[in-house]
Design a protein around this motif. Sequence first.
Motif, PDB file in Angstrom:
ATOM      1  N   ARG A  47      -6.104  45.382  -7.549  1.00 40.36           N
ATOM      2  CA  ARG A  47      -6.057  45.863  -6.280  1.00 40.36           C
ATOM      3  C   ARG A  47      -7.284  46.451  -6.004  1.00 40.36           C
ATOM      4  N   ASP A  70     -10.439  40.972   6.317  1.00 43.52           N
ATOM      5  CA  ASP A  70      -9.402  42.144   6.517  1.00 43.52           C
ATOM      6  C   ASP A  70      -9.170  41.990   8.077  1.00 43.52           C
ATOM      7  N   ASN A 110      -0.369  47.075   2.410  1.00 43.79           N
ATOM      8  CA  ASN A 110      -1.115  48.242   2.344  1.00 43.79           C
ATOM      9  C   ASN A 110      -2.501  48.080   2.840  1.00 43.79           C
ATOM     10  N   TYR A 143     -18.993  45.747  -2.566  1.00 41.03           N
ATOM     11  CA  TYR A 143     -17.718  46.480  -2.320  1.00 41.03           C
ATOM     12  C   TYR A 143     -17.176  46.735  -3.472  1.00 41.03           C
ATOM     13  N   TRP A 192      -5.738  39.173   1.239  1.00 47.45           N
ATOM     14  CA  TRP A 192      -5.290  40.543   1.929  1.00 47.45           C
ATOM     15  C   TRP A 192      -4.061  40.809   2.157  1.00 47.45           C
ATOM     16  N   LYS A 241     -10.150  48.314  -4.087  1.00 50.49           N
ATOM     17  CA  LYS A 241     -10.899  49.457  -2.881  1.00 50.49           C
ATOM     18  C   LYS A 241     -12.146  49.723  -2.965  1.00 50.49           C
ATOM     19  N   LYS A 242     -12.861  49.879  -2.161  1.00 57.43           N
ATOM     20  CA  LYS A 242     -14.412  50.179  -2.274  1.00 57.43           C
ATOM     21  C   LYS A 242     -14.994  50.922  -3.095  1.00 57.43           C
ATOM     22  N   THR A 247      -4.899  46.032   1.980  1.00 65.10           N
ATOM     23  CA  THR A 247      -5.839  46.020   0.624  1.00 65.10           C
ATOM     24  C   THR A 247      -6.287  44.768   0.272  1.00 65.10           C
ATOM     25  N   ASP A 295     -14.690  50.246  -6.459  1.00 63.36           N
ATOM     26  CA  ASP A 295     -14.265  49.862  -7.778  1.00 63.36           C
ATOM     27  C   ASP A 295     -14.759  49.125  -8.525  1.00 63.36           C
TER      28      ASP A 295
END
Length: 429
Positions: free
Chosen positions: A273, A163, A237, A221, A233, A275-276, A239, A278
């Motif tokens: 998509r 990232d 956004n 994650y 990445w 996110k941490k 993400t 998920d």
Amino acid sequence: MQQNFSKSFSLLAAAICGLLCISFVPPSKIKPRPGQQAAPAPIKLPQGFTAHTILDSSAKARDIVVTPQGIIYVKLSRPKNGKAILVLKERADGKATVTGGFGNYSGTGLYLKNGYLFASSNEAVFRYQLNDKNEVINPEQPETVISGLKMGRQHETKSIVLDNDGNIYVNIGFPLNSCQEKDRQPGSLGIPGCPLLDSAGGIWQFSASKLNQSYPEGTRYATGLRNVVGMDWNQQNNTLFVMQHGRDQLHDLFPDLYTQKQSAELPAECMYRIKKGDNAGFPFIYYDPFQKKKIQAPEYGGDGKKEGSAEYIDPVVAFPAHLAPNGLLFYTGNQFPEKYRNGAFVAFHGSWNRTPEKQEGFMVAFVPFRDGKPSGEWEVFADGFAGVPEVLSPRQAQHRPCGLAQGSDGSLYVTDDVKGTIYKIEYKQ
């Protein structure tokens, strides 16, 4: 989300190709640019695009990166002549020359960021320092960033991406098909709670600047992902996006619940998509593109209709089953037309388990994005890699797309891990 799943994949691909590939010119009719002699590759592309082969290496080429200076690094699934990372340089005639190589380990992952080339084996992640020309300084002395990662006989490769905040993300594939007590055995039920998820079946986050890390220094994650090979990445956004390889053999394992045709068409290959924190739900659910629902897995009490828990995230795009998405790239260049800007290219390796249907895939797809979200239907972008009209047996496929990279001029590079072919796709008005 992809619509029209009720139609066969073959008809869909043919219809799309009929619209998009009308400008495809036979290789014998395409003229090279001045100073070039490279023969165009017989790949079907939208109007204005051309493809040519820059290298036939006979090595199994996986991930690829291209530096602003034009140096090409290619990760091989297995070392060739003791070298697992090839260094290439394109010539004036459009071909590429292998100028060097290093590394002696199998694997897939390769990523360029912040003055380092990161590469993965099936158990570890290494980094090589680069000079101001993006040449590797210490090819025989890589630094170990992460080691001791779980590796099974299935889904052992470790894809990587970084990232913008100094973190590296590593896929740790699940070592079984669906967390059965007896893997791939008919009627065997799932291991309660699937404790193997503590160290596999998800994405782990580590520091990209700290050396000699393992599980204790990392963060799980995201979980519930059977196996991810394609990941990138999204800069719009900020993400992580990933492509999951869906589970196999629904009919073989539970013939009372699924027909052979259902087994060939389920479950979807999903883009998520991430996110941490998920959870995508594997092995407890799978995504059914026809019902457009998360369905409880048969190993855990499902019957093909019972919905899975709402706690699991939904995919942002669902592709047909078993196509094996091995590459994901968000296009940020300026060479391609506006519709491709910030959209996602996905390289599909192709299926082995769609019997009694034809084997499918062996292509590069495109998903339009706007503001970091899918904004339209996915479509076939580059097709014909298989080299034969129909693939009934996986061994018939002459080439299988795997890795994707963007050149500094906005060209798209595609690797093939059957014959080691590397393609360069360009757009000229």
